[in-house]
Design a protein around this motif. Structure first.
Motif, PDB file in Angstrom:
ATOM      1  N   VAL B 242       0.837  -1.203   0.000  1.00  0.00           N
ATOM      2  CA  VAL B 242       0.000   0.000   0.000  1.00  0.00           C
ATOM      3  C   VAL B 242       0.874   1.257   0.000  1.00  0.00           C
ATOM      4  O   VAL B 242       2.084   1.198   0.217  1.00  0.00           O
ATOM      5  N   ARG B 243       0.210   2.378  -0.229  1.00  0.00           N
ATOM      6  CA  ARG B 243       0.853   3.663   0.029  1.00  0.00           C
ATOM      7  C   ARG B 243      -0.222   4.633   0.518  1.00  0.00           C
ATOM      8  O   ARG B 243      -1.417   4.315   0.469  1.00  0.00           O
ATOM      9  N   PHE B 244       0.200   5.784   1.007  1.00  0.00           N
ATOM     10  CA  PHE B 244      -0.748   6.791   1.467  1.00  0.00           C
ATOM     11  C   PHE B 244      -0.775   7.945   0.472  1.00  0.00           C
ATOM     12  O   PHE B 244       0.262   8.382  -0.021  1.00  0.00           O
ATOM     13  N   SER B 258      -1.277  -0.056  -3.927  1.00  0.00           N
ATOM     14  CA  SER B 258      -0.525   0.624  -4.975  1.00  0.00           C
ATOM     15  C   SER B 258       0.801  -0.059  -5.230  1.00  0.00           C
ATOM     16  O   SER B 258       1.391  -0.654  -4.318  1.00  0.00           O
ATOM     17  N   ASN B 259       1.257   0.054  -6.468  1.00  0.00           N
ATOM     18  CA  ASN B 259       2.595  -0.426  -6.794  1.00  0.00           C
ATOM     19  C   ASN B 259       3.498   0.722  -7.190  1.00  0.00           C
ATOM     20  O   ASN B 259       4.494   0.545  -7.863  1.00  0.00           O
ATOM     21  N   ASN B 265       5.952   6.982 -10.797  1.00  0.00           N
ATOM     22  CA  ASN B 265       4.782   6.085 -10.720  1.00  0.00           C
ATOM     23  C   ASN B 265       3.626   6.756  -9.989  1.00  0.00           C
ATOM     24  O   ASN B 265       2.468   6.599 -10.347  1.00  0.00           O
ATOM     25  N   VAL B 266       3.970   7.489  -8.921  1.00  0.00           N
ATOM     26  CA  VAL B 266       2.919   8.149  -8.133  1.00  0.00           C
ATOM     27  C   VAL B 266       2.182   9.174  -8.992  1.00  0.00           C
ATOM     28  O   VAL B 266       0.950   9.191  -9.024  1.00  0.00           O
ATOM     29  N   VAL B 267       2.927   9.990  -9.714  1.00  0.00           N
ATOM     30  CA  VAL B 267       2.300  11.010 -10.566  1.00  0.00           C
ATOM     31  C   VAL B 267       1.388  10.342 -11.598  1.00  0.00           C
ATOM     32  O   VAL B 267       0.263  10.769 -11.832  1.00  0.00           O
ATOM     33  N   LYS B 268       1.872   9.248 -12.176  1.00  0.00           N
ATOM     34  CA  LYS B 268       1.089   8.515 -13.166  1.00  0.00           C
ATOM     35  C   LYS B 268      -0.184   7.964 -12.529  1.00  0.00           C
ATOM     36  O   LYS B 268      -1.275   8.070 -13.099  1.00  0.00           O
ATOM     37  N   GLU B 269      -0.037   7.436 -11.333  1.00  0.00           N
ATOM     38  CA  GLU B 269      -1.191   6.848 -10.632  1.00  0.00           C
ATOM     39  C   GLU B 269      -2.252   7.906 -10.328  1.00  0.00           C
ATOM     40  O   GLU B 269      -3.444   7.691 -10.536  1.00  0.00           O
ATOM     41  N   ILE B 270      -1.803   9.076  -9.859  1.00  0.00           N
ATOM     42  CA  ILE B 270      -2.743  10.159  -9.531  1.00  0.00           C
ATOM     43  C   ILE B 270      -3.468  10.618 -10.797  1.00  0.00           C
ATOM     44  O   ILE B 270      -4.672  10.845 -10.813  1.00  0.00           O
ATOM     45  N   ARG B 271      -2.697  10.729 -11.869  1.00  0.00           N
ATOM     46  CA  ARG B 271      -3.279  11.185 -13.136  1.00  0.00           C
ATOM     47  C   ARG B 271      -4.400  10.260 -13.601  1.00  0.00           C
ATOM     48  O   ARG B 271      -5.384  10.697 -14.177  1.00  0.00           O
TER      49      ARG B 271
END
Lengths: 416, 300
Positions: B242-244, B258-259, B265-271
């Motif tokens: 997971v992540r926060f 989340s991976n 990756n985080v920016v992509k995930e948020i998008r």
């Protein structure tokens, strides 16, 4: 990615919040949890459709009464750019919020109910957008579904609005008319199948094709000093930097400048931004300048290019929109904040009260300006303001009045 | 080639706001939670005053239920930048009997922070509290001003807010009043993440995917930490990657699977995400008006 700022205006029940909700929904800007919340709350209210206004009316009182009270800021983006919408209330008593929303926007959307046509509120909205010199105004004729998508309703509203424009002060304003149904999504994001007679683009297409260059003001460079930066570190022992935001134009190292007040000449030595220096900084950047000469510069002073002097005066004329419960009266003293610069002022005269519904043509003599009144006044200040006419430079031609007793922002003025 | 500074409108606006705070107030403070938004504020403040150091302290209202990673990160940041840090503890008010700890399934110290914050404002005489709230987070926050005046009790009068026209910020207040300042009001979650990516700003490790003991409740993933977070006997602990997305304290912040192990990756995930950031805030789920009510009482 660039940001386009939009203000919306409309009367109560014109469907403004619904339009914004529709824009969010159709651009897939509403996340699943927000949609689910809207669905739940719509159901709770007994609606058989999704009430998108629930996405934007953020206060309990707004949801209770089903109206928008205060400006809300809404954010969405497309592949092309980001948008910020200032959703402003339609109630006449909240006109001050409309001015607030419009003051930070580059484009305005005025909503009209196709069944009601151009009403007094519409004229007020049109006048305010004209007074604030919004370059691009979209007139969205909403609820077309309730008039059987009939072209003649739309055409009548268009002609009525165009006749308003003939009497307007700011004639170069671009006005675009779009027939929509916010509830069903006609001509909001996708072009409607129900109005094949309409040749123009959808609302979103219009926004996507508006270039920032078209709506931005490029004039002469103005730089008000916000604070003087003196690091008190050994390595920056003699550093004296003037922090502020460049407005209207740009600055380069070597530019010959003048500091106001005092008319002192100097030259830009360095342009600092964080841990780097630049040869040139463009319009809108927040930088720290150093000057070649060791001169006295403090907060509120203005740095301009040597050949681009603003006006410097103590007696001024302005159009004012009053925003406070306590009326503006001749002879009263107020603080004036022009950009970041504060001075003391005294109202010398209220010249006229402007009736926005009459598009500013009807001028009455006024004793006082009450909340939401618009009028022309004269006032004097204890120290010179270094300003431009609002028509030539918006940011350097606007100011606020602050009530010295309550400290509240009591009114906004446009010089010239 | 001439070296030209191009404009990042959001960044320029935030720097302008920081400078107005320092010019208009005597005792500003930056409310620092250790989350990404307050870390972004620190970077913007650095930029606003460089080469001078940040001319105000940070205040952390410590619920005692923090993620240890956040506290370690906070202390490192303060040390590296030579900042002044003030910490005030919710526990102190509980011990003194001034506030009562919530009990039961949804017990959280989130609401109790308000009292500690108001006490700190009074203790130090802060007249401006800078916070990382953004208007896109929540619909009551969308109505908030950049300079938001609070009365002696820290309360927000949402129907009587000062108009903010153009970029003029009126910081005039009476003695006893204070102003909450929100320099990143106009940023979205994605704007913040993109900025962290572009600037290479360090953030606590819990924002990136990691293995954690968790349990599920109401469709949310809760941290399994029995000392801070109430757990029913039948709520089984499992391990998940997971992540926060947002970091409050442990009892009010849910994790997401989340991976995303890196900032890219985080920016992509948020998008690509179809759930909003506050969708994982347990404190907002209490009612539709949860945030507005907390703000009226002086919550930040």
């Amino acid at each position: 990615m660039d940001v386009l700022k939009i203000a919306t205006a409309g009367s109560v029940d014109d469907g403004k919040s619904t339009l914004i909700g529709r824009l969010l929904y159709d651009t897939k800007s509403l996340t699943d949890d927000k949609l689910e919340a809207i669905a739940q709350n719509s159901k709770k209210k007994g609606y058989d459709y999704l009430d998108f206004s629930l996405a934007t009316d953020g206060l309990v009182a707004e949801r209770e009464q089903g109206i928008t009270i205060d400006v809300a800021h809404i954010y969405f983006s497309t592949a092309k750019r980001s948008y910020i919408i200032a959703d402003t209330p339609g109630h006449v008593e909240y006109t001050r919020n409309m001015v607030t929303g419009a003051s930070t926007s580059q484009v305005a959307i005025v909503l009209i109910d196709a069944r009601k046509g151009v009403i007094e509120q519409t004229k007020r909205h049109f006048f305010i957008n004209n007074l604030l010199r919004i370059k691009d105004v979209i007139v969205a004729v909403n609820k077309m579904d309730l008039v059987d998508f009939d072209e003649s309703n739309f055409t009548k509203i268009k002609l009525d609005m165009l006749s308003l424009q003939e009497n307007a002060v700011y004639k170069d304003q671009k006005i675009t008319f779009i027939p929509i149904s916010a509830l069903n999504g006609d001509n909001v994001v996708e072009k409607s199948e129900n109005m094949l007679w309409y040749q123009g683009t959808s609302l979103l297409d219009h926004l996507e094709n508006t270039s920032i260059e078209d709506v931005k003001d490029v004039t002469q460079t103005r730089f008000q000093v916000q604070t003087v930066i003196r690091p008190k570190k050994a390595e920056y022992h003699d550093f004296r930097g003037y922090a502020g935001k460049i407005k209207g134009g740009d600055f380069s190292v070597g530019d010959e400048i003048i500091v106001l007040p005092g008319n002192t000449s100097s030259t830009i030595k360095e342009i600092h931004f964080f841990d780097q220096t630049f040869e040139k900084a463009v319009n809108g950047t927040s930088v720290t300048l150093t000057l070649v000469d060791d001169i006295d510069v403090s907060r509120g002073d203005v740095i301009v290019k040597a050949n681009e002097l603003p006006r410097s005066e103590k007696n001024l004329t302005a159009t004012v929109c009053w925003m406070d419960k306590t009326p503006l009266q001749a002879g009263k003293k107020y603080k004036v904040q022009h950009g970041v610069h504060k001075v003391v002022s005294k109202i010398t005269a209220i010249k006229t009260l402007i009736q926005p519904e009459e598009l500013g043509t009807k001028h009455d003599v006024a004793e006082a300006l009450k909340m939401n009144d618009i009028g022309e006044i004269t006032f004097k200040v204890n120290k010179e303001l270094h300003f431009d006419n609002y028509a030539e430079n918006k940011e350097n031609g606007a100011f606020i009045f602050i009530d010295p007793q309550t400290n509240t922002t009591a009114g906004v003025g446009f010089i010239g | 080639m001439m070296k030209v500074l191009e404009n990042n409108a959001l960044e320029s606006e935030s720097i302008y706001i920081f400078r107005e705070v320092v010019a208009q107030f005597e005792k500003p403070v930056l409310l620092f939670s250790g989350g990404k938004d307050s870390i972004t504020l620190v970077r913007l403040a650095q930029k606003a005053f460089f080469p001078a150091k940040i001319p105000f302290p940070l205040l952390h209202v410590d619920t005692g239920h923090n993620f240890p990673e956040t506290i370690a990160f906070r202390d490192k940041l303060v040390e590296e930048l030579g900042l002044d840090l003030i910490v005030r503890y919710v526990q102190d008010n509980i011990d003194a009997g001034k506030v009562k700890e919530e009990s039961g399934r949804y017990a959280s110290r989130n609401m109790l922070q308000t009292e500690t914050l108001l006490d700190a404002i009074e203790e130090f005489g802060f007249d401006a509290c800078i916070g990382g709230a953004r208007r896109d987070e929540e619909k009551a926050r969308a109505k908030e001003r950049i300079f938001s005046v609070r009365d002696d009790f820290g309360q927000w009068d949402e129907k009587n807010q000062r108009p903010e026209v153009f970029d003029m910020l009126n910081g005039d207040i009476e003695l006893g009043q204070n102003v909450r300042v929100f320099p990143i009001s106009n940023w979205t979650e994605l704007d913040v993440w993109s900025y962290i990516q572009k600037e290479g700003i360090e953030i606590p490790s819990i924002y990136f995917a990691h293995k954690r003991d968790v349990f599920e409740r109401d469709g949310l993933i809760w941290s399994a930490h029995d000392e801070y977070v109430f757990r029913e006997k039948d709520e089984v602990i499992t391990q998940k990657i997971v992540r926060f997305r947002t970091v409050g304290d442990m009892s009010c912040t849910a994790a997401v699977e989340s991976n995303a192990f890196t900032i890219d990756n985080v920016v992509k995930e948020i998008r690509e995400s179809s759930i909003s950031e506050r969708g994982a805030r347990i404190d907002d789920k209490r009612s539709e008006a949860a945030m507005e009510k907390r703000k009226q009482q002086g919550y930040f």
